[in-house]
Design a protein around this motif. Structure first.
Motif, PDB file in Angstrom:
ATOM      1  N   GLY A 203       0.845  -1.285  -0.061  1.00 34.30           N
ATOM      2  CA  GLY A 203       0.019   0.087   0.105  1.00 34.30           C
ATOM      3  C   GLY A 203       0.975   1.419  -0.003  1.00 34.30           C
ATOM      4  O   GLY A 203       2.151   1.175  -0.376  1.00 34.30           O
ATOM      5  N   GLU A 204       0.067   2.284   0.244  1.00 41.10           N
ATOM      6  CA  GLU A 204       1.015   3.576   0.397  1.00 41.10           C
ATOM      7  C   GLU A 204       2.071   3.402   1.411  1.00 41.10           C
ATOM      8  O   GLU A 204       1.792   3.199   2.693  1.00 41.10           O
ATOM      9  CB  GLU A 204       0.148   4.725   0.753  1.00 41.10           C
ATOM     10  CG  GLU A 204       0.698   6.224   0.527  1.00 41.10           C
ATOM     11  CD  GLU A 204       0.091   7.288   0.641  1.00 41.10           C
ATOM     12  OE1 GLU A 204       0.231   8.328   0.890  1.00 41.10           O
ATOM     13  OE2 GLU A 204      -1.341   7.131   0.464  1.00 41.10           O
ATOM     14  N   ALA A 205       3.189   3.968   1.076  1.00 46.71           N
ATOM     15  CA  ALA A 205       4.445   4.036   1.862  1.00 46.71           C
ATOM     16  C   ALA A 205       5.067   5.099   2.126  1.00 46.71           C
ATOM     17  O   ALA A 205       4.856   6.123   1.452  1.00 46.71           O
ATOM     18  CB  ALA A 205       5.457   2.592   1.347  1.00 46.71           C
ATOM     19  N   LYS A 206       6.017   5.066   3.001  1.00 46.22           N
ATOM     20  CA  LYS A 206       6.919   6.464   3.385  1.00 46.22           C
ATOM     21  C   LYS A 206       8.246   6.271   2.595  1.00 46.22           C
ATOM     22  O   LYS A 206       8.695   7.253   2.433  1.00 46.22           O
ATOM     23  CB  LYS A 206       7.036   6.635   4.949  1.00 46.22           C
ATOM     24  CG  LYS A 206       5.970   7.007   5.762  1.00 46.22           C
ATOM     25  CD  LYS A 206       6.465   7.314   6.963  1.00 46.22           C
ATOM     26  CE  LYS A 206       5.425   8.018   8.060  1.00 46.22           C
ATOM     27  NZ  LYS A 206       5.791   8.329   9.360  1.00 46.22           N
ATOM     28  N   ALA A 207       8.402   5.084   2.169  1.00 48.93           N
ATOM     29  CA  ALA A 207       9.830   4.998   1.469  1.00 48.93           C
ATOM     30  C   ALA A 207      10.150   3.837   0.782  1.00 48.93           C
ATOM     31  O   ALA A 207       8.974   2.656   0.883  1.00 48.93           O
ATOM     32  CB  ALA A 207      10.784   4.910   2.711  1.00 48.93           C
ATOM     33  N   CYS A 208      10.960   3.643  -0.131  1.00 45.13           N
ATOM     34  CA  CYS A 208      11.136   2.504  -0.968  1.00 45.13           C
ATOM     35  C   CYS A 208      12.613   2.067  -0.762  1.00 45.13           C
ATOM     36  O   CYS A 208      13.297   2.607  -0.037  1.00 45.13           O
ATOM     37  CB  CYS A 208      11.102   2.752  -2.347  1.00 45.13           C
ATOM     38  SG  CYS A 208      12.160   3.982  -3.132  1.00 45.13           S
ATOM     39  N   GLY A 209      12.953   0.865  -1.406  1.00 47.22           N
ATOM     40  CA  GLY A 209      14.402   0.302  -0.980  1.00 47.22           C
ATOM     41  C   GLY A 209      15.261   0.785  -2.654  1.00 47.22           C
ATOM     42  O   GLY A 209      14.733   1.518  -3.195  1.00 47.22           O
ATOM     43  N   GLY A 210      16.233   0.064  -2.683  1.00 47.30           N
ATOM     44  CA  GLY A 210      17.180   0.125  -3.657  1.00 47.30           C
ATOM     45  C   GLY A 210      16.448  -0.240  -4.977  1.00 47.30           C
ATOM     46  O   GLY A 210      17.009   0.486  -6.101  1.00 47.30           O
TER      47      GLY A 210
ATOM     48  N   ALA B 226      24.345   5.310   3.046  1.00 49.61           N
ATOM     49  CA  ALA B 226      23.143   4.439   3.254  1.00 49.61           C
ATOM     50  C   ALA B 226      21.833   5.115   3.669  1.00 49.61           C
ATOM     51  O   ALA B 226      21.750   6.349   4.109  1.00 49.61           O
ATOM     52  CB  ALA B 226      23.550   3.206   4.317  1.00 49.61           C
ATOM     53  N   GLY B 227      20.872   4.471   3.361  1.00 54.49           N
ATOM     54  CA  GLY B 227      19.596   5.109   3.846  1.00 54.49           C
ATOM     55  C   GLY B 227      19.183   6.270   2.717  1.00 54.49           C
ATOM     56  O   GLY B 227      18.152   7.132   3.011  1.00 54.49           O
ATOM     57  N   GLU B 228      19.861   6.204   1.495  1.00 57.03           N
ATOM     58  CA  GLU B 228      19.650   7.232   0.614  1.00 57.03           C
ATOM     59  C   GLU B 228      18.152   7.163  -0.070  1.00 57.03           C
ATOM     60  O   GLU B 228      17.405   8.206  -0.477  1.00 57.03           O
ATOM     61  CB  GLU B 228      20.622   7.368  -0.525  1.00 57.03           C
ATOM     62  CG  GLU B 228      20.393   6.105  -1.493  1.00 57.03           C
ATOM     63  CD  GLU B 228      20.990   4.577  -0.862  1.00 57.03           C
ATOM     64  OE1 GLU B 228      21.225   3.500  -1.542  1.00 57.03           O
ATOM     65  OE2 GLU B 228      21.836   4.960   0.521  1.00 57.03           O
ATOM     66  N   GLU B 229      17.609   5.966   0.039  1.00 58.78           N
ATOM     67  CA  GLU B 229      16.311   5.928  -0.705  1.00 58.78           C
ATOM     68  C   GLU B 229      15.250   6.391   0.588  1.00 58.78           C
ATOM     69  O   GLU B 229      14.291   7.489  -0.171  1.00 58.78           O
ATOM     70  CB  GLU B 229      15.828   4.174  -1.159  1.00 58.78           C
ATOM     71  CG  GLU B 229      16.802   3.782  -1.942  1.00 58.78           C
ATOM     72  CD  GLU B 229      17.849   3.057  -1.047  1.00 58.78           C
ATOM     73  OE1 GLU B 229      18.064   2.988   0.052  1.00 58.78           O
ATOM     74  OE2 GLU B 229      18.595   2.362  -1.824  1.00 58.78           O
ATOM     75  N   PRO B 230      15.026   6.302   1.706  1.00 59.22           N
ATOM     76  CA  PRO B 230      14.156   6.487   2.588  1.00 59.22           C
ATOM     77  C   PRO B 230      14.341   8.274   2.606  1.00 59.22           C
ATOM     78  O   PRO B 230      13.480   8.940   2.566  1.00 59.22           O
ATOM     79  CB  PRO B 230      14.585   6.276   3.875  1.00 59.22           C
ATOM     80  CG  PRO B 230      14.936   4.750   3.419  1.00 59.22           C
ATOM     81  CD  PRO B 230      15.873   4.940   2.296  1.00 59.22           C
TER      82      PRO B 230
END
Length: 343
Positions: free
Chosen positions: A142-149, A170-174
């Motif tokens: 569903g709707e999310a706050k972040a994605c991954g690589g 690290a953590g560049e996607e969020p």
């Protein structure tokens, strides 16, 4: 799929890179591979199977964010008319049907900046560390706050926020997703298979370094966006300091003064583990829930190291360097044999 381009990034991915690139070549307008100092012939392999390649300058510290930005820039130069870009890590293979589904979803809903699906471990039973990765990838739909690589992004949205922050190790996607959501874009995780990931983690020290990366990411993310209304990663950072530093220091540091009574504080760790175990047991087998709980509790200590490393570098004005847990990769056949030997 002329509206879609793909950027793959990697460093010493071995046979995994070939599987990654072959899962996309011929299916999108252009495939760009960005290499971060590989010593296993990855660049030559990528060129031999038809991918455009970018070799990052060794004089600047490598980060995944920097690599993705470089690949995206090359993609825009090569195919300026593309509307969507699929990012994928070089240790992942794209599942058939994902590219079409993601492109259709983004085309149908103009408010979406990012769509991602389910990432699975290729050999989840090979090692406990692979199993932990497989559990970690299984996030809510569903709707999310972040994605991954691994994710497909709308080009206009990515350009609006100036891409990834290249200084983050690290953590560049969020962090990117925080800025996208601040600009009224949405992120959605689809109930669909997206990629097969091949962690190839076989040693405890690899797991430890991976946790260090996570701790560094939490510290840097909360430092950048902790003062925003959503308090990005502030809770996670506080928890790491509490369990990784405050509890052991109080328990052991005051043991002499309290005649050993302060050591009772250490019971907080099995209690924390049990709470995580009970929560995860709702969706996992008991064995997997216990493994995940143990990892969460023990992981506070390498995560604390990552946090301290970030703040040390920040105070000294040092540039971040890649905390890497990978080495030159064995072949897929070797990993398969390893998985079979554990059964």
């Amino acid at each position: 799929m002329k509206q879609v381009g793909l950027v793959a990034i990697g460093r010493n991915e071995g046979d995994r890179l070939e599987a990654c690139l072959l899962s996309a070549i011929g299916k999108v307008a252009c495939v760009v591979y960005v290499d971060s100092g590989s010593t296993d012939g990855s660049l030559e392999l990528a060129r031999s199977i038809g991918a455009d390649t970018v070799e990052l300058d060794l004089s600047t510290p490598f980060t995944a964010a920097r690599a993705r930005n470089a690949g995206f820039a090359r993609l825009r130069q090569t195919v300026p008319e593309i509307e969507f870009v699929q990012f994928v890590d070089g240790d992942c293979e794209i599942v058939d049907g994902w590219l079409e589904l993601a492109q259709q979803k983004l085309a149908a809903q103009p408010e979406l900046a990012v769509v991602c699906g389910r990432r699975r471990e290729r050999y989840p039973d090979a090692t406990p560390y692979n199993r932990l990765c497989d559990i970690e990838w299984d996030s809510p739909i569903g709707e999310a706050k972040a994605c991954g690589g691994d994710s497909m992004m709308r080009v206009s949205a990515l350009e609006q926020v100036s891409g990834f922050n290249p200084t983050l190790i690290a953590g560049e996607e969020p962090e990117l997703c925080v800025r996208l959501r601040q600009n009224s874009w949405k992120i959605e995780r689809l109930d669909a298979e997206m990629t097969l990931h091949d962690a190839q983690m076989t040693r405890f020290d690899q797991w430890w370094k991976r946790c260090q990366r996570a701790g560094h990411a939490y510290a840097e993310g909360s430092w950048l966006h902790g003062n925003t209304p959503e308090r990005h990663w502030v809770k996670d950072t506080t928890s790491i300091w509490f369990w990784g530093f405050v509890v052991p220091v109080l328990a052991i540091g005051t043991a002499w003064v309290t005649h050993g009574w302060s050591l009772l504080l250490l019971w907080g760790y099995p209690i924390l583990g049990y709470r995580i175990y009970r929560r995860m047991q709702q969706n996992l087998k008991s064995k997997d829930a216990a493994l995940y709980a143990l990892s969460c509790v023990l992981g506070r200590f390498p995560q604390l190291q990552g946090q301290m490393l970030f703040h040390k570098r920040r105070l000294l004005g040092q540039r971040s360097n890649l905390i890497e847990y990978k080495r030159s990769s064995p072949s897929i056949e070797q990993v398969t044999m390893s998985a079979k030997s554990t059964k």
